[in-house]
Design a protein around this motif. Structure first.
Motif, mmCIF file in Angstrom:
data_model
loop_
_atom_site.group_PDB
_atom_site.id
_atom_site.type_symbol
_atom_site.label_atom_id
_atom_site.label_comp_id
_atom_site.label_asym_id
_atom_site.label_seq_id
_atom_site.Cartn_x
_atom_site.Cartn_y
_atom_site.Cartn_z
ATOM 1 N N SER A 42 -53.145 12.809 7.502
ATOM 2 C CA SER A 42 -53.850 11.995 8.503
ATOM 3 C C SER A 42 -52.950 10.857 8.974
ATOM 4 O O SER A 42 -52.934 10.508 10.153
ATOM 5 C CB SER A 42 -55.168 11.469 7.947
ATOM 6 N N LEU A 43 -52.158 10.307 8.039
ATOM 7 C CA LEU A 43 -51.220 9.259 8.444
ATOM 8 C C LEU A 43 -50.201 9.810 9.433
ATOM 9 O O LEU A 43 -49.877 9.174 10.438
ATOM 10 C CB LEU A 43 -50.516 8.715 7.199
ATOM 11 N N ARG A 44 -49.720 11.034 9.153
ATOM 12 C CA ARG A 44 -48.733 11.632 10.048
ATOM 13 C C ARG A 44 -49.331 11.878 11.425
ATOM 14 O O ARG A 44 -48.681 11.683 12.449
ATOM 15 C CB ARG A 44 -48.244 12.959 9.479
ATOM 16 N N ILE A 87 -37.562 2.420 17.569
ATOM 17 C CA ILE A 87 -38.976 2.560 17.216
ATOM 18 C C ILE A 87 -39.203 3.807 16.380
ATOM 19 O O ILE A 87 -39.897 3.785 15.358
ATOM 20 C CB ILE A 87 -39.835 2.620 18.494
ATOM 21 N N PHE A 88 -38.557 4.919 16.809
ATOM 22 C CA PHE A 88 -38.744 6.169 16.072
ATOM 23 C C PHE A 88 -38.224 6.057 14.649
ATOM 24 O O PHE A 88 -38.830 6.577 13.710
ATOM 25 C CB PHE A 88 -38.028 7.312 16.792
ATOM 26 N N ALA A 89 -37.070 5.382 14.509
ATOM 27 C CA ALA A 89 -36.505 5.264 13.162
ATOM 28 C C ALA A 89 -37.446 4.470 12.256
ATOM 29 O O ALA A 89 -37.572 4.777 11.070
ATOM 30 C CB ALA A 89 -35.131 4.603 13.232
ATOM 31 N N LYS A 90 -38.116 3.457 12.852
ATOM 32 C CA LYS A 90 -39.043 2.678 12.023
ATOM 33 C C LYS A 90 -40.264 3.499 11.638
ATOM 34 O O LYS A 90 -40.743 3.453 10.506
ATOM 35 C CB LYS A 90 -39.520 1.442 12.821
ATOM 36 N N ILE A 91 -40.765 4.269 12.622
ATOM 37 C CA ILE A 91 -42.015 5.002 12.374
ATOM 38 C C ILE A 91 -41.822 6.042 11.295
ATOM 39 O O ILE A 91 -42.703 6.277 10.466
ATOM 40 C CB ILE A 91 -42.500 5.666 13.684
ATOM 41 N N ILE A 92 -40.647 6.711 11.325
ATOM 42 C CA ILE A 92 -40.511 7.873 10.470
ATOM 43 C C ILE A 92 -40.481 7.510 8.997
ATOM 44 O O ILE A 92 -40.733 8.353 8.144
ATOM 45 C CB ILE A 92 -39.260 8.684 10.878
ATOM 46 N N HIS A 93 -40.197 6.234 8.698
ATOM 47 C CA HIS A 93 -40.222 5.854 7.289
ATOM 48 C C HIS A 93 -41.585 6.039 6.669
ATOM 49 O O HIS A 93 -41.717 6.362 5.490
ATOM 50 C CB HIS A 93 -39.818 4.375 7.152
ATOM 51 N N TYR A 94 -42.612 5.821 7.487
ATOM 52 C CA TYR A 94 -43.966 5.874 6.932
ATOM 53 C C TYR A 94 -44.492 7.283 6.815
ATOM 54 O O TYR A 94 -45.533 7.517 6.217
ATOM 55 C CB TYR A 94 -44.917 5.043 7.804
ATOM 56 N N PRO A 107 -35.531 13.342 3.104
ATOM 57 C CA PRO A 107 -34.517 12.650 3.925
ATOM 58 C C PRO A 107 -33.878 13.531 4.984
ATOM 59 O O PRO A 107 -33.686 13.111 6.126
ATOM 60 C CB PRO A 107 -33.464 12.198 2.893
ATOM 61 N N GLY A 108 -33.538 14.785 4.614
ATOM 62 C CA GLY A 108 -32.896 15.650 5.602
ATOM 63 C C GLY A 108 -33.813 15.904 6.787
ATOM 64 O O GLY A 108 -33.388 15.862 7.938
ATOM 65 N N PHE A 109 -35.084 16.149 6.507
ATOM 66 C CA PHE A 109 -36.028 16.437 7.581
ATOM 67 C C PHE A 109 -36.254 15.215 8.451
ATOM 68 O O PHE A 109 -36.419 15.321 9.667
ATOM 69 C CB PHE A 109 -37.346 16.922 6.976
ATOM 70 N N GLU A 110 -36.237 14.038 7.822
ATOM 71 C CA GLU A 110 -36.398 12.793 8.582
ATOM 72 C C GLU A 110 -35.349 12.681 9.670
ATOM 73 O O GLU A 110 -35.643 12.405 10.830
ATOM 74 C CB GLU A 110 -36.224 11.608 7.624
ATOM 75 N N ILE A 111 -34.105 12.905 9.241
ATOM 76 C CA ILE A 111 -33.006 12.764 10.193
ATOM 77 C C ILE A 111 -33.177 13.749 11.336
ATOM 78 O O ILE A 111 -33.031 13.392 12.516
ATOM 79 C CB ILE A 111 -31.664 13.010 9.477
ATOM 80 N N ARG A 112 -33.508 14.975 10.975
ATOM 81 C CA ARG A 112 -33.599 15.998 12.014
ATOM 82 C C ARG A 112 -34.725 15.687 12.994
ATOM 83 O O ARG A 112 -34.579 15.857 14.205
ATOM 84 C CB ARG A 112 -33.818 17.364 11.370
#
Lengths: 758, 230
Positions: free
Chosen positions: A360-362, A424-431, A436-441
């Motif tokens: 739900s957060l995502r 903005i995207f880099a900040k959002i994706i932390h939550y 880690p690999g998927f985050e970057i992609r």
């Protein structure tokens, strides 16, 4: 393992390494390319030559009859090697030079006993190979920027080198696109204009359209200030508008040469289609290798660790500091991978409550991402509308800076949006709690989409403005002829402005941001803030997005402005040198290094997305919006695309009916279904091969566990392990050989098919 | 290319081209390497520069200096001064080879020298060994040759298989040479377990040559990383 080899070969032969090792190699490696030295000395041909210097020994190629075989396996081995001595090139044996010399001497003496025809065949194949090599050597000298890229590779590794190779590829692509357009459109016009050939223009016949549609006001020439030239140069208006830079210049129906009439509208349209198809084919061809690799890699992380460990070190690194950086990046990468594995295990152990919370957060965060995107697109829309409206007003009376600001407003807004959204995207994706690999992609994917979609939004805004009129005046000509008498030229001007602005920004950022930053870091490094900030990193994804953005603009704009690819070529050449300079003097490489194989596929994928996003506005404008009646080669047609049906109607009737048949639904639907069936077949085949590979592996480990540690079984398992490679290509080879004895093994062993990847 | 290049006879050059993957230019350039260790020392002594040695290609372009160096190299061999053949058979010690910039920064440099050395004491390289080395690491060498030699380089204990100790030593070479750059014991174990899981087909705890070549053939980065550019 040592007993196996000792029994196969007679003892007491000198070898150049500890006996165990070389004899292992003789049996471990494939039959085809590592014969050990001591085995060679057993060959009867060699022995008889050694004994009798002169001697006409009649023997056939197999040379098996004179062998004193110690055991059946090794004799088959010798058979196979003797047979292959002729076909294998010497240098592909894994021996040192003196042994290769001996082998070659044996080969050459063997050759004397062959027939004339065979000798000539072998001689000619050798000289042909040598010729090919010389030719290849010469073509590598022609490669553009070869030395620069090689030195970058040596200093910074293959990840950054792949960025520069990609840039070189784009330069070549743009050059070829420009050559196509030049050949098809510009050359005939120039030939006729400057009276080089004896041809004349065929002007467009006057059609019975409303005089208002054909009214194209030329820009007023009165008291012209100097700065208006600069504005014209930067925005494509004024004196540039009527040059061959833009679509409006080509208001010609054709060129009449001696024997035929050259149809310019058809040529113009075909050049557009040709460059789009060429780009698509070239990109797909280049990305096929990378795609295969990524397909394998995505199968349950099949190779990631082995690839990083065995192929992790760049042997072409010559620089000490670069080597230290490579060490630390490998460390970082390995630790990150191990960490990711642990996180993945943790994720797998999540409770359902936690999973619901995370999902739900995502969902919420993705909605925020979409909202951000929507806000940016709306801002671009507003900026474009504002800029278009105010451009038409009294532009000469405005102040210089305000003038430029209004002209460049869409470009400025796009650049700002592309600067803010990645942060903005880099900040959002932390939550969002991905690995880690998927985050970057995912971040990269979002940035790519953002960058490329902004151009589409701009073009669609323009399109909507062109086709929307107040008080129904669009019925007259099909588009808003008051504001846009020659709308293709104006779209071309927008693309031109985008390209120039992009170029200026890249230069400005390098000169005015990176360079002072480097100076600050070098001379004021005592300040804490500077130390924290550090030098600019050479971030590959951002740089790649920048040039893909430029290339997308070029693709869209080349239809509206035929000279744009030439400008793009020059721009990329200058950017190459600027980036190279910036890399060498102002940047430090980022700790997270890109792998070359990964990079190639990623770059080409992004480029392909750009191409697809460029084709959409082009098709809509070519077939949906009526072509302008005041300028351009298509004034006689309703839309640009109409040229094709009109040309087809001039073909002979049999050809016409054939074309109508091919393009009708009755043909297209069955064709589509057949293609789908073929695709499903290949997917099923791939799945079947995968299952066979798994089964064979299990079989191998079972065989090893339950077998006695004898020589035959060891050789058997080594050879079967070798054949697991073949299973993708020819599964049927494996089943029979698993059931036969060792003596049949080597004879059945097929020549190794071309490797799946290389 | 200077005097020493022309001393290498055309037949010899053609032979080397046949037996290795090198081009004519690369073979000539590597001649300078055999003679160049003296050049490197001389340069470093003059400039006091420890870290950078100039790559081979740049050195070769300064022809008069290289000709002098080659002459000096030949002077080391008392009787066979004249013939090029003898200088080709001369052995260069490991220290000199290891000081080349192409190898200096490489964590596998000792293994490479040991694998390619054919001298009985395995502590020096002849010119032909050096050519072998460059040939295996060149652009045009086949992937099979490269993986064969990569296996021998990674096999630290020379027993024909890569066992856990070999793999641990390999990882340590990759991550750095000092104590604080090593992975922790648990991380190392996890990593080696993963490697063996991916590549050990017959589950015997070691990787032999066939398995290694199988894994390498599906590794996309190997061909581009396993090369030394002259």
């Amino acid at each position: 393992m040592s007993e196996s080899s000792a029994s196969a070969l007679p003892p007491g032969r000198p070898s150049r390494q500890p006996a165990v090792h070389s004899e292992n190699l003789s049996l471990d490696s494939s039959c085809f390319f590592s014969p050990p030295v001591n085995f060679l000395q057993e060959l009867p041909s060699y022995q008889s030559i050694a004994r009798r210097r002169t001697g006409v020994l009649s023997q056939d190629k197999q040379s098996g009859t004179l062998l004193k075989s110690t055991n059946s396996y090794s004799s088959q081995l010798k058979d196979r090697i003797a047979a292959n001595l002729s076909s294998q090139s010497i240098r592909e044996y894994a021996l040192n030079i003196s042994e290769k010399r001996r082998l070659r001497d044996i080969q050459e003496t063997q050759m004397k006993y062959l027939s004339e025809w065979d000798q000539w065949k072998r001689y000619s194949s050798k000289s042909w190979k040598r010729f090919l090599e010389k030719a290849r050597e010469m073509t590598t000298h022609l490669e553009l920027w070869r030395e620069d890229i090689r030195s970058i590779e040596g200093k910074f590794g293959t990840g950054i080198q792949s960025y520069f190779s990609f840039l070189r590829f784009l330069v070549l692509l743009n050059l070829i696109i420009f050559l196509i357009i030049f050949m098809l459109v510009l050359l005939p016009v120039l030939l006729t204009k400057y009276k080089i050939t004896n041809s004349s223009f065929v002007l467009i016949p006057f059609k019975d359209t409303d005089i208002q549609c054909t009214f194209y006001p030329v820009s007023s020439s009165g008291l012209v200030y100097f700065y208006s030239y600069i504005i014209d140069l930067l925005s494509g208006t004024g004196f540039l508008e009527e040059t061959s830079l833009f679509y409006g210049h080509y208001s010609i129906d054709g060129m009449k040469f001696q024997n035929f009439t050259y149809d310019l509208p058809l040529a113009y349209l075909l050049s557009t289609i040709a460059y789009l198809v060429l780009s698509l084919l070239w990109i797909v061809k280049r990305s096929v290798e990378g795609f295969k690799i990524n397909l394998i890699r995505s199968e349950e992380h099949f190779q990631s660790y082995c690839n990083k460990i065995f192929a992790g070190w760049d042997f072409c690194i010559t620089n000490r500091s670069m080597a230290d950086l490579k060490h630390s990046s490998l460390r970082y990468e390995l630790r990150a991978d191990l960490e990711e594995e642990r996180i993945r295990q943790k994720i797998a152990e999540r409770t359902s409550e936690e999973t619901i919370r995370i999902y739900s957060l995502r969902l919420f965060l993705n909605c925020i991402v979409l909202a951000v995107l929507g806000a940016c697109f709306y801002a671009i829309y507003v900026a474009t509308v504002f800029s278009q409206e105010h451009m038409k007003k009294e532009i000469d009376k405005m102040v210089f800076g305000e003038n430029l600001l209004i002209l460049y407003l869409p470009s400025i807004v796009i650049t700002l949006a592309n600067f803010i959204t990645p942060i903005i995207f880099a900040k959002i994706i932390h939550y969002e709690d991905y690995s880690p690999g998927f985050e970057i992609r995912l971040t990269i994917l979002r940035c790519v989409f953002m960058r490329l979609a902004t151009i589409c939004v701009l073009v669609f805004t323009l399109g909507s403005k062109i086709t929307s009129c107040d008080d129904d005046t669009c019925d007259l000509c099909g588009y808003n002829q008051k504001l846009y008498p020659c709308w293709e030229t104006q779209v071309g001007q927008e693309m031109y402005k985008l390209m120039i602005f992009d170029f200026i920004i890249i230069l400005a950022v390098t000169l005015f941001v990176d360079f002072p930053r480097k100076l600050l870091v070098t001379y004021c490094s005592s300040w804490k803030l500077i130390q924290c900030w550090g030098q600019q990193e050479f971030a590959i994804p951002d740089n790649v997005l920048g040039i893909v953005y430029g290339q997308t603009i070029c693709w869209i704009g080349a239809f509206f402005s035929p000279l744009l690819p030439a400008i793009a070529t020059l721009k990329f050449i200058i950017i190459f040198y600027v980036k190279e300079w910036s890399l060498l003097y102002t940047c430090r490489p980022s700790p997270r290094q890109f792998r070359a194989s990964n990079s190639n596929f990623f770059f080409l994928l992004v480029l392909l997305i750009g191409l697809c996003l460029a084709i959409i506005p082009l098709t809509i404008s070519m077939s949906g919006i009526p072509s302008s009646k005041a300028c351009g080669p298509f004034t006689n047609f309703n839309t640009t695309w109409e040229v094709i049906p009109k040309t087809v109607s001039t073909f002979p009737s049999s050809l016409q009916s054939f074309i109508h048949g091919v393009t009708s639904e009755a043909f297209a639907v069955p064709f589509f279904m057949i293609i789908c069936l073929i695709m499903f077949y290949f997917i099923a085949l791939a799945g079947a091969h995968k299952r066979v590979v798994i089964q064979l592996r299990e079989q191998l480990s079972l065989v090893r566990k339950h077998s006695p540690r004898g020589s035959w079984w060891q050789a058997f398992t080594q050879d079967t392990a070798r054949k697991v490679v073949f299973s993708r290509e020819g599964v049927e080879f494996l089943q029979p050989s698993l059931a036969t004895t060792s003596s049949k093994l080597c004879l059945q062993a097929q020549p190794r098919p071309a490797s799946f990847i290389h | 290319m200077g005097g020493s290049g022309s001393r290498l006879s055309k037949d010899l050059l053609a032979e080397y081209q046949d037996l290795t993957f090198l081009t004519k230019q690369e073979i000539l350039l590597s001649m300078y390497v055999v003679s160049a260790p003296h050049l490197v020392d001389e340069q470093q002594a003059r400039s006091g520069n420890e870290h950078t040695g100039t790559p081979i290609a740049e050195r070769a372009n300064r022809s008069p200096l290289s000709a002098r160096a080659h002459k000096r190299f030949c002077e080391l061999l008392p009787q066979e001064q004249q013939s090029v053949e003898a200088s080709l058979r001369a052995q260069v010690s490991f220290e000199q080879i290891l000081s080349l910039p192409e190898l200096k920064a490489n964590p596998f440099k000792e293994r490479i020298c040991r694998v390619f050395s054919t001298s009985p004491t395995r502590d020096s390289l002849s010119f032909e060994d050096f050519l072998d080395l460059l040939s295996v690491f060149s652009d045009t060498a086949t992937p099979d040759i490269k993986s064969h030699y990569a296996f021998r380089i990674f096999d630290f204990d020379d027993d024909g298989t890569l066992n856990r100790e070999d793999l641990s030593q390999l990882v340590n070479c990759l991550t750095g040479e000092s104590e604080d750059t090593r992975l922790s014991a648990s991380e190392m174990k996890q990593l080696v377990d993963n490697i063996l899981e991916e590549s050990d087909i017959d589950r015997d705890g070691t990787i032999n040559l066939s398995e290694f070549q199988h894994v390498i053939s599906r590794s996309p980065d190997f061909a581009s990383s396993f090369k030394i550019v002259l």
